[in-house]
Design an enzyme around this catalytic site. Sequence first.
Site, PDB file in Angstrom:
ATOM      1  N   LYS A  85      91.620  58.352  16.803  1.00 56.15           N
ATOM      2  CA  LYS A  85      91.310  58.723  18.186  1.00 56.15           C
ATOM      3  C   LYS A  85      90.229  57.788  18.688  1.00 56.15           C
ATOM      4  CE  LYS A  85      91.870  63.600  17.210  1.00 56.15           C
ATOM      5  NZ  LYS A  85      91.016  64.614  16.665  1.00 56.15           N
ATOM      6  N   ARG A 114      82.741  57.981  13.897  1.00 55.68           N
ATOM      7  CA  ARG A 114      82.488  59.271  13.274  1.00 55.68           C
ATOM      8  C   ARG A 114      82.723  59.115  11.773  1.00 55.68           C
ATOM      9  NH1 ARG A 114      85.021  65.077  14.881  1.00 55.68           N
ATOM     10  NH2 ARG A 114      83.540  66.250  13.644  1.00 55.68           N
ATOM     11  N   HIS A 117      79.657  69.148  11.426  1.00 53.07           N
ATOM     12  CA  HIS A 117      79.560  69.314  12.892  1.00 53.07           C
ATOM     13  C   HIS A 117      78.164  68.932  13.382  1.00 53.07           C
ATOM     14  CE1 HIS A 117      82.763  72.760  12.884  1.00 53.07           C
ATOM     15  NE2 HIS A 117      83.337  71.610  13.208  1.00 53.07           N
ATOM     16  N   HIS A 134      79.010  76.454  16.908  1.00 51.76           N
ATOM     17  CA  HIS A 134      80.171  75.607  17.226  1.00 51.76           C
ATOM     18  C   HIS A 134      81.404  76.357  16.739  1.00 51.76           C
ATOM     19  CE1 HIS A 134      82.277  71.638  17.668  1.00 51.76           C
ATOM     20  NE2 HIS A 134      83.135  72.342  16.960  1.00 51.76           N
ATOM     21  N   GLY A 168      85.304  76.495  16.921  1.00 46.27           N
ATOM     22  CA  GLY A 168      86.560  75.839  17.293  1.00 46.27           C
ATOM     23  C   GLY A 168      87.587  76.156  16.229  1.00 46.27           C
ATOM     24  N   GLU A 202      83.465  77.791  24.128  1.00 44.65           N
ATOM     25  CA  GLU A 202      83.458  77.391  25.539  1.00 44.65           C
ATOM     26  C   GLU A 202      84.470  78.163  26.373  1.00 44.65           C
ATOM     27  OE1 GLU A 202      83.889  73.079  25.826  1.00 44.65           O
ATOM     28  OE2 GLU A 202      82.590  72.873  24.083  1.00 44.65           O
ATOM     29  N   ASN A 203      85.576  78.573  25.725  1.00 38.38           N
ATOM     30  CA  ASN A 203      86.704  79.093  26.513  1.00 38.38           C
ATOM     31  C   ASN A 203      87.061  80.560  26.347  1.00 38.38           C
ATOM     32  OD1 ASN A 203      87.516  76.526  27.697  1.00 38.38           O
ATOM     33  ND2 ASN A 203      87.976  75.941  25.598  1.00 38.38           N
TER      34      ASN A 203
HETATM   35  P1  ADP Z   1      88.654  71.522  16.791  1.00 38.14           P
HETATM   36  O1  ADP Z   1      87.745  72.241  15.823  1.00 38.14           O
HETATM   37  O2  ADP Z   1      89.971  71.162  16.205  1.00 38.14           O
HETATM   38  O3  ADP Z   1      87.967  70.456  17.591  1.00 38.14           O
HETATM   39  P2  ADP Z   1      88.562  73.044  19.248  1.00 38.14           P
HETATM   40  O4  ADP Z   1      87.070  72.978  19.364  1.00 38.14           O
HETATM   41  O5  ADP Z   1      89.390  72.320  20.248  1.00 38.14           O
HETATM   42  O6  ADP Z   1      89.056  72.672  17.805  1.00 38.14           O
HETATM   43  O7  ADP Z   1      88.948  74.597  19.275  1.00 38.14           O
HETATM   44  C1  ADP Z   1      90.253  75.029  19.114  1.00 38.14           C
HETATM   45  C2  ADP Z   1      90.247  76.548  19.262  1.00 38.14           C
HETATM   46  O8  ADP Z   1      89.810  76.883  20.583  1.00 38.14           O
HETATM   47  C3  ADP Z   1      91.616  77.170  19.072  1.00 38.14           C
HETATM   48  O9  ADP Z   1      91.508  78.330  18.260  1.00 38.14           O
HETATM   49  C4  ADP Z   1      91.991  77.572  20.486  1.00 38.14           C
HETATM   50  O10 ADP Z   1      92.824  78.703  20.508  1.00 38.14           O
HETATM   51  C5  ADP Z   1      90.647  77.897  21.078  1.00 38.14           C
HETATM   52  N1  ADP Z   1      90.727  77.907  22.541  1.00 38.14           N
HETATM   53  C6  ADP Z   1      90.885  76.877  23.384  1.00 38.14           C
HETATM   54  N2  ADP Z   1      91.026  77.318  24.659  1.00 38.14           N
HETATM   55  C7  ADP Z   1      90.931  78.671  24.616  1.00 38.14           C
HETATM   56  C8  ADP Z   1      90.994  79.737  25.575  1.00 38.14           C
HETATM   57  N3  ADP Z   1      91.170  79.496  26.847  1.00 38.14           N
HETATM   58  N4  ADP Z   1      90.866  81.003  25.130  1.00 38.14           N
HETATM   59  C9  ADP Z   1      90.709  81.263  23.827  1.00 38.14           C
HETATM   60  N5  ADP Z   1      90.634  80.326  22.882  1.00 38.14           N
HETATM   61  C10 ADP Z   1      90.740  79.055  23.263  1.00 38.14           C
END
Ligand code: ADP
Length: 377
Positions: free
Chosen positions: A19, A70, A159, A187, A189, A312-313
């Site tokens: 990436k 990275r 991280h 963090h 994800g 965040e989401n």
């Molecule tokens: P990585 O650790 O691979 O970088 P990310 O930080 O992109 O991963 O996080 C991925 C996670 O975030 C997944 O479990 C995904 O379902 C969740 N996620 C992303 N958008 C949303 C959302 N709108 N609501 C709930 N979970 C979300």
Amino acid sequence: MKKEIRKVLVINSGSSSLKYQLFDMTKGERLAKGLVERIGCGGPKDHTEALKQVVADLGNPKDIDAIGHRVLHGAEVFKDSVKMNVANMAKCKKLVKFGPLHMPANLGGIEACEKIFKGVPNVAVFDTAFHQTMPDCAAMYAIDPKYYKKMGIRKYGFHGTSHKFITQEAAKFLKKPLAKVNLVTCHLGNGSSLAAVKNGQCVDTSMGLTPLAGMVMGTRCGDIDAAAVLSIMEAEKLTPAEADTLLNKKSGLLALTGSSDCRDICAKADKGDKAAELALEMLAYRVAFYIGGYNTVIGGADAIVMTGGIGENSKEVRERIVRRLGALGIKLDKKANNVRGQTAVISTKDSKIPVVIIPTNEELAIAQDTVRVLGKM
Ligand code: ADP
């Protein structure tokens, strides 16, 4: 006079993908991003070929001033990002044992850049570096110290680039000097980790020797009694490599619900699916449990900071976590929590500790560190 560093290419080189993002650092602006996939399995034959594709995608740029990479593991050797040279590459190669899957790819990406972008400086930014300030009482495992001395078995944490970035951003947001800010950074994800940050420095983190420890993650189990692993290995006659796959790739939310994606699990829980409900509560419980512990470790947090895809989401997951923090005087503002992907305070005005969302940007953090390291030289 030193040349100004304007264009910085950031490379995240994995075992089968590469990436990249290109930044104009005079404006802190992203100019391009992309991904080369299937390296060594149908696509480009190696990282040098993959990088040639990146160069072509970028239109053969001649004005890249520096490249930030990275790198998974700096162990105790690299406590900060470094400019790569022959000596540092030799030191990195000795650390491959700490990340046999990722490190060769990370270092392969650097070597490819040395070949293709002749004379352009490369900086390695380590996922572990921010955590190198942990005291021994947090970093050491209670096993015979010979394993630390001989094999370097201890907690390193990962991280770090993200935890450091959101620490800096949170200090700015809270209008506190970095050297005085106390935070629990979360963090969350696909992979998740928490860090305890005292006076701007990491004093504990939830991942360990490898990223397997700590939180309930997408496909990783996180904390587990080591004896449970031994029992399963014995019963199922698993080799260490098979056990590694079981715990890293087939556990966590995936094992509990059939999906590793938090969105799917929230949707299932909404419909009353008991397994999804339990998985989310296990995830939230463990995050809250660590927040309580880390708040004690740092002598009281100025803020709890959340980031990553989930942090965040997902208002649902954030609500489940904050619901468990009442003993710290933390209260959720449900309306304020109804946000996605932006800096926001999601706790009430009278919450004893504010809970703040700060979007992470690991690539920008790597680019910034690249400029900082080269500027220092
Ligand atoms: P990585 O650790 O691979 O970088 P990310 O930080 O992109 O991963 O996080 C991925 C996670 O975030 C997944 O479990 C995904 O379902 C969740 N996620 C992303 N958008 C949303 C959302 N709108 N609501 C709930 N979970 C979300």
